[in-house]
Structures are given as C-alpha cells and as structure tokens.
Design a protein around this motif. Structure first.
Motif, PDB file in Angstrom:
ATOM      1  N   TRP A   1       0.724  -1.321  -0.047  1.00 10.86           N
ATOM      2  CA  TRP A   1      -0.057  -0.093  -0.089  1.00 10.86           C
ATOM      3  C   TRP A   1       1.190   1.328   0.030  1.00 10.86           C
ATOM      4  O   TRP A   1       0.547   2.268  -0.690  1.00 10.86           O
ATOM      5  CB  TRP A   1      -1.007   0.014   1.147  1.00 10.86           C
ATOM      6  CG  TRP A   1      -0.434   0.318   2.531  1.00 10.86           C
ATOM      7  CD1 TRP A   1       0.202  -0.573   3.643  1.00 10.86           C
ATOM      8  CD2 TRP A   1      -0.119   1.572   3.174  1.00 10.86           C
ATOM      9  NE1 TRP A   1       0.454   0.249   4.491  1.00 10.86           N
ATOM     10  CE2 TRP A   1       0.564   1.350   4.362  1.00 10.86           C
ATOM     11  CE3 TRP A   1      -0.662   2.639   2.707  1.00 10.86           C
ATOM     12  CZ2 TRP A   1       0.437   2.327   5.216  1.00 10.86           C
ATOM     13  CZ3 TRP A   1      -0.153   3.987   3.323  1.00 10.86           C
ATOM     14  CH2 TRP A   1       0.283   3.681   4.879  1.00 10.86           C
ATOM     15  N   LEU A   2       1.943   1.434   0.768  1.00  7.31           N
ATOM     16  CA  LEU A   2       2.692   2.407   0.630  1.00  7.31           C
ATOM     17  C   LEU A   2       3.594   2.386  -0.744  1.00  7.31           C
ATOM     18  O   LEU A   2       3.811   3.592  -1.174  1.00  7.31           O
ATOM     19  CB  LEU A   2       4.006   2.084   1.752  1.00  7.31           C
ATOM     20  CG  LEU A   2       3.801   2.564   3.404  1.00  7.31           C
ATOM     21  CD1 LEU A   2       4.550   2.159   4.117  1.00  7.31           C
ATOM     22  CD2 LEU A   2       3.503   4.048   3.311  1.00  7.31           C
ATOM     23  N   GLY A   3       3.754   1.525  -1.350  1.00  9.18           N
ATOM     24  CA  GLY A   3       4.441   1.574  -2.749  1.00  9.18           C
ATOM     25  C   GLY A   3       3.576   2.089  -3.536  1.00  9.18           C
ATOM     26  O   GLY A   3       3.985   3.230  -4.249  1.00  9.18           O
ATOM     27  N   VAL A   4       2.347   1.671  -3.638  1.00 10.17           N
ATOM     28  CA  VAL A   4       1.205   2.633  -4.488  1.00 10.17           C
ATOM     29  C   VAL A   4       1.160   3.779  -4.099  1.00 10.17           C
ATOM     30  O   VAL A   4       0.728   4.803  -5.142  1.00 10.17           O
ATOM     31  CB  VAL A   4      -0.063   1.752  -4.437  1.00 10.17           C
ATOM     32  CG1 VAL A   4      -1.190   2.246  -5.374  1.00 10.17           C
ATOM     33  CG2 VAL A   4       0.241   0.270  -4.965  1.00 10.17           C
ATOM     34  N   ALA A   5       0.894   4.137  -2.709  1.00 13.71           N
ATOM     35  CA  ALA A   5       0.852   5.617  -2.515  1.00 13.71           C
ATOM     36  C   ALA A   5       1.944   6.453  -2.719  1.00 13.71           C
ATOM     37  O   ALA A   5       1.702   7.541  -3.193  1.00 13.71           O
ATOM     38  CB  ALA A   5       0.474   5.648  -0.910  1.00 13.71           C
ATOM     39  N   VAL A   6       3.254   6.045  -2.511  1.00 10.72           N
ATOM     40  CA  VAL A   6       4.357   6.879  -3.295  1.00 10.72           C
ATOM     41  C   VAL A   6       4.111   6.864  -4.658  1.00 10.72           C
ATOM     42  O   VAL A   6       4.407   8.088  -5.235  1.00 10.72           O
ATOM     43  CB  VAL A   6       5.531   6.068  -2.965  1.00 10.72           C
ATOM     44  CG1 VAL A   6       6.801   6.628  -3.659  1.00 10.72           C
ATOM     45  CG2 VAL A   6       5.789   6.094  -1.354  1.00 10.72           C
ATOM     46  N   LEU A   7       3.630   6.378  -5.385  1.00 14.47           N
ATOM     47  CA  LEU A   7       3.635   6.335  -6.918  1.00 14.47           C
ATOM     48  C   LEU A   7       2.455   7.323  -7.268  1.00 14.47           C
ATOM     49  O   LEU A   7       2.572   8.068  -8.130  1.00 14.47           O
ATOM     50  CB  LEU A   7       3.223   4.927  -7.591  1.00 14.47           C
ATOM     51  CG  LEU A   7       4.315   4.005  -7.848  1.00 14.47           C
ATOM     52  CD1 LEU A   7       4.036   2.765  -8.261  1.00 14.47           C
ATOM     53  CD2 LEU A   7       5.627   4.498  -8.413  1.00 14.47           C
TER      54      LEU A   7
ATOM     55  N   LEU B   1      -6.480   2.892   3.539  1.00 13.29           N
ATOM     56  CA  LEU B   1      -7.450   2.103   4.056  1.00 13.29           C
ATOM     57  C   LEU B   1      -7.068   0.514   3.722  1.00 13.29           C
ATOM     58  O   LEU B   1      -7.432  -0.391   4.611  1.00 13.29           O
ATOM     59  CB  LEU B   1      -8.845   2.360   3.429  1.00 13.29           C
ATOM     60  CG  LEU B   1      -9.505   3.655   4.072  1.00 13.29           C
ATOM     61  CD1 LEU B   1     -10.531   3.805   3.220  1.00 13.29           C
ATOM     62  CD2 LEU B   1     -10.169   3.313   5.673  1.00 13.29           C
ATOM     63  N   ALA B   2      -6.747   0.355   2.623  1.00 13.09           N
ATOM     64  CA  ALA B   2      -6.166  -1.211   2.314  1.00 13.09           C
ATOM     65  C   ALA B   2      -5.038  -1.544   3.329  1.00 13.09           C
ATOM     66  O   ALA B   2      -4.999  -2.799   3.879  1.00 13.09           O
ATOM     67  CB  ALA B   2      -5.533  -1.084   0.794  1.00 13.09           C
ATOM     68  N   GLY B   3      -4.023  -0.743   3.823  1.00 13.67           N
ATOM     69  CA  GLY B   3      -3.168  -0.870   4.666  1.00 13.67           C
ATOM     70  C   GLY B   3      -3.607  -1.272   6.038  1.00 13.67           C
ATOM     71  O   GLY B   3      -3.098  -2.150   6.752  1.00 13.67           O
ATOM     72  N   VAL B   4      -4.622  -0.610   6.336  1.00 11.63           N
ATOM     73  CA  VAL B   4      -5.295  -0.611   7.572  1.00 11.63           C
ATOM     74  C   VAL B   4      -6.122  -2.030   7.626  1.00 11.63           C
ATOM     75  O   VAL B   4      -6.074  -2.813   8.578  1.00 11.63           O
ATOM     76  CB  VAL B   4      -6.338   0.374   7.999  1.00 11.63           C
ATOM     77  CG1 VAL B   4      -7.290   0.146   9.242  1.00 11.63           C
ATOM     78  CG2 VAL B   4      -5.722   1.559   8.251  1.00 11.63           C
ATOM     79  N   VAL B   5      -6.613  -2.324   6.647  1.00  6.49           N
ATOM     80  CA  VAL B   5      -7.448  -3.607   6.532  1.00  6.49           C
ATOM     81  C   VAL B   5      -6.220  -4.796   6.571  1.00  6.49           C
ATOM     82  O   VAL B   5      -6.518  -5.821   7.268  1.00  6.49           O
ATOM     83  CB  VAL B   5      -8.135  -3.726   4.911  1.00  6.49           C
ATOM     84  CG1 VAL B   5      -8.628  -5.240   5.050  1.00  6.49           C
ATOM     85  CG2 VAL B   5      -9.352  -2.830   5.261  1.00  6.49           C
ATOM     86  N   MET B   6      -5.179  -4.727   5.694  1.00 11.93           N
ATOM     87  CA  MET B   6      -4.391  -5.911   5.825  1.00 11.93           C
ATOM     88  C   MET B   6      -3.486  -5.932   7.031  1.00 11.93           C
ATOM     89  O   MET B   6      -3.270  -6.948   7.619  1.00 11.93           O
ATOM     90  CB  MET B   6      -3.078  -5.460   4.618  1.00 11.93           C
ATOM     91  CG  MET B   6      -3.745  -5.559   3.392  1.00 11.93           C
ATOM     92  SD  MET B   6      -2.368  -5.667   2.017  1.00 11.93           S
ATOM     93  CE  MET B   6      -2.173  -3.713   1.955  1.00 11.93           C
ATOM     94  N   ALA B   7      -3.391  -4.653   7.967  1.00  9.77           N
ATOM     95  CA  ALA B   7      -2.839  -4.809   9.315  1.00  9.77           C
ATOM     96  C   ALA B   7      -3.648  -5.697  10.175  1.00  9.77           C
ATOM     97  O   ALA B   7      -3.423  -6.399  11.013  1.00  9.77           O
ATOM     98  CB  ALA B   7      -2.553  -3.456   9.853  1.00  9.77           C
ATOM     99  N   ARG B   8      -5.020  -5.322   9.800  1.00  6.96           N
ATOM    100  CA  ARG B   8      -6.038  -5.976  10.845  1.00  6.96           C
ATOM    101  C   ARG B   8      -6.137  -7.239  10.691  1.00  6.96           C
ATOM    102  O   ARG B   8      -6.286  -8.068  11.586  1.00  6.96           O
ATOM    103  CB  ARG B   8      -7.454  -5.172  10.721  1.00  6.96           C
ATOM    104  CG  ARG B   8      -8.589  -5.979  11.222  1.00  6.96           C
ATOM    105  CD  ARG B   8      -8.671  -5.203  12.722  1.00  6.96           C
ATOM    106  NE  ARG B   8      -9.844  -5.690  13.379  1.00  6.96           N
ATOM    107  CZ  ARG B   8     -10.025  -6.072  14.640  1.00  6.96           C
ATOM    108  NH1 ARG B   8      -8.931  -5.808  15.498  1.00  6.96           N
ATOM    109  NH2 ARG B   8     -11.212  -6.346  14.926  1.00  6.96           N
ATOM    110  N   ARG B   9      -6.073  -7.664   9.279  1.00  8.26           N
ATOM    111  CA  ARG B   9      -6.119  -9.136   9.108  1.00  8.26           C
ATOM    112  C   ARG B   9      -4.845  -9.964   9.582  1.00  8.26           C
ATOM    113  O   ARG B   9      -4.950 -11.138  10.104  1.00  8.26           O
ATOM    114  CB  ARG B   9      -6.276  -9.357   7.660  1.00  8.26           C
ATOM    115  CG  ARG B   9      -7.826  -8.871   7.029  1.00  8.26           C
ATOM    116  CD  ARG B   9      -7.848  -9.299   5.595  1.00  8.26           C
ATOM    117  NE  ARG B   9      -7.918 -10.587   5.417  1.00  8.26           N
ATOM    118  CZ  ARG B   9      -7.942 -11.116   4.224  1.00  8.26           C
ATOM    119  NH1 ARG B   9      -7.692 -10.331   3.137  1.00  8.26           N
ATOM    120  NH2 ARG B   9      -7.999 -12.212   3.946  1.00  8.26           N
ATOM    121  N   ARG B  10      -3.554  -9.103   9.709  1.00  6.57           N
ATOM    122  CA  ARG B  10      -2.742  -9.865  10.012  1.00  6.57           C
ATOM    123  C   ARG B  10      -2.430 -10.060  11.443  1.00  6.57           C
ATOM    124  O   ARG B  10      -1.846 -10.971  12.152  1.00  6.57           O
ATOM    125  CB  ARG B  10      -1.223  -9.041   9.626  1.00  6.57           C
ATOM    126  CG  ARG B  10      -0.818  -9.341   8.193  1.00  6.57           C
ATOM    127  CD  ARG B  10       0.855  -8.653   8.151  1.00  6.57           C
ATOM    128  NE  ARG B  10       0.638  -7.150   8.603  1.00  6.57           N
ATOM    129  CZ  ARG B  10       0.535  -6.017   7.883  1.00  6.57           C
ATOM    130  NH1 ARG B  10       0.435  -6.256   6.496  1.00  6.57           N
ATOM    131  NH2 ARG B  10       0.754  -4.970   8.291  1.00  6.57           N
TER     132      ARG B  10
END
Length: 143
Positions: free
Chosen positions: A83-89, A128-137
């Motif tokens: 998610w950070l890679g896409v956000a940087v782009l 938000l995708a990062g939050v969802v992935m962190a929650r799932r982890r």
C-alpha cells in the motif's frame, strides 16, 4: 463547483476521517505513521488556501506534495508494504501535476481539480487497504 467535484471533495474528507481513525485503532506502525503524514498534509493544504497570491499558493502545494511523497517514500523503505508503494507512486503523480501547473503558470482548471481529487482519493484508499491488511495480520486465525 461541479457536482462531481463536490462529491469527490466530500468523499475525500470522509475517507480521510475513516482512514485516520482506522489506522489509529487497527493499524500497525506504518499505517499510523502514514495516517499522521496524510492528515498533517491535508490540514496544511487547508491552511495554505488562506494565503494570498496564486504563485505562492501553487508553490506551497508543490512543497507539501513533495514532503508527503518523501515521507511516504521513507515509510515505504522502512516497512516495505504494498500500500505504501502504490501511495508513493500516486504522490509522484500529484507532485508532477502541481509542478506542471506551476511551471506552465496555468490556472487550476477542471482537469486539475479532477486529477488532484482522484489522486488524493487513491492515497486514502491505499491507507485504508493498509489498515485492512494490518487488521487481518493481527487478527487471531480461526482454526
């Protein structure tokens, strides 16, 4: 303001609130740091609108987007999440948009507003995708 521009504006603010609250509640260190960067940038952009002078405001927008891109890049290098890679782009697109309008001395038009809002929306969706992935982890796996 056109109806779609107003709609994108309000969607951005609602997603900002959801992303920041979600990051603080369920996100990891990367998501919290990203939310703090994005929130600080949004507040700074709102404050920059109070400045007088078209070129000054455009320069401030360019600097703010550059700082956000740099901050997200530093987080991406540290945490290496998708998610950070896409956000940087996406922030690179935003920075390029501001640079083009500043160098060409163009007035902000409907195209600028649309791209600016869509890129901001994309960064928030990434968060938000990062939050969802962190929650799932962090959720205990059901066995």
């Amino acid at each position: 303001m056109f109806a779609y521009q107003q709609l994108l504006f309000w969607i951005n603010w609602l997603l900002l609130a959801a992303a920041c609250l979600g990051a603080w509640r369920w996100g990891g260190r990367a998501e919290r740091s990203g939310a703090a960067l994005v929130l600080a940038t949004f507040v700074a952009v709102v404050l920059a609108r109070l400045l007088h002078g078209k070129e000054l405001v455009q320069g401030v927008y360019l600097a703010l987007d550059g700082l956000l891109a740099l901050g997200l890049l530093m987080l991406a290098l540290r945490h290496a999440t998708r998610w950070l890679g896409v956000a940087v782009l996406l922030q690179a697109v935003q920075f390029s948009l501001h640079a083009y309008y500043l160098v060409e001395a163009k007035r902000y038009d409907a195209f600028y507003i649309l791209v600016n809002n869509l890129v901001s929306l994309g960064v928030l969706v990434c968060l938000l995708a990062g939050v969802v992935m962190a929650r799932r982890r962090s959720a205990p796996s059901a066995k």
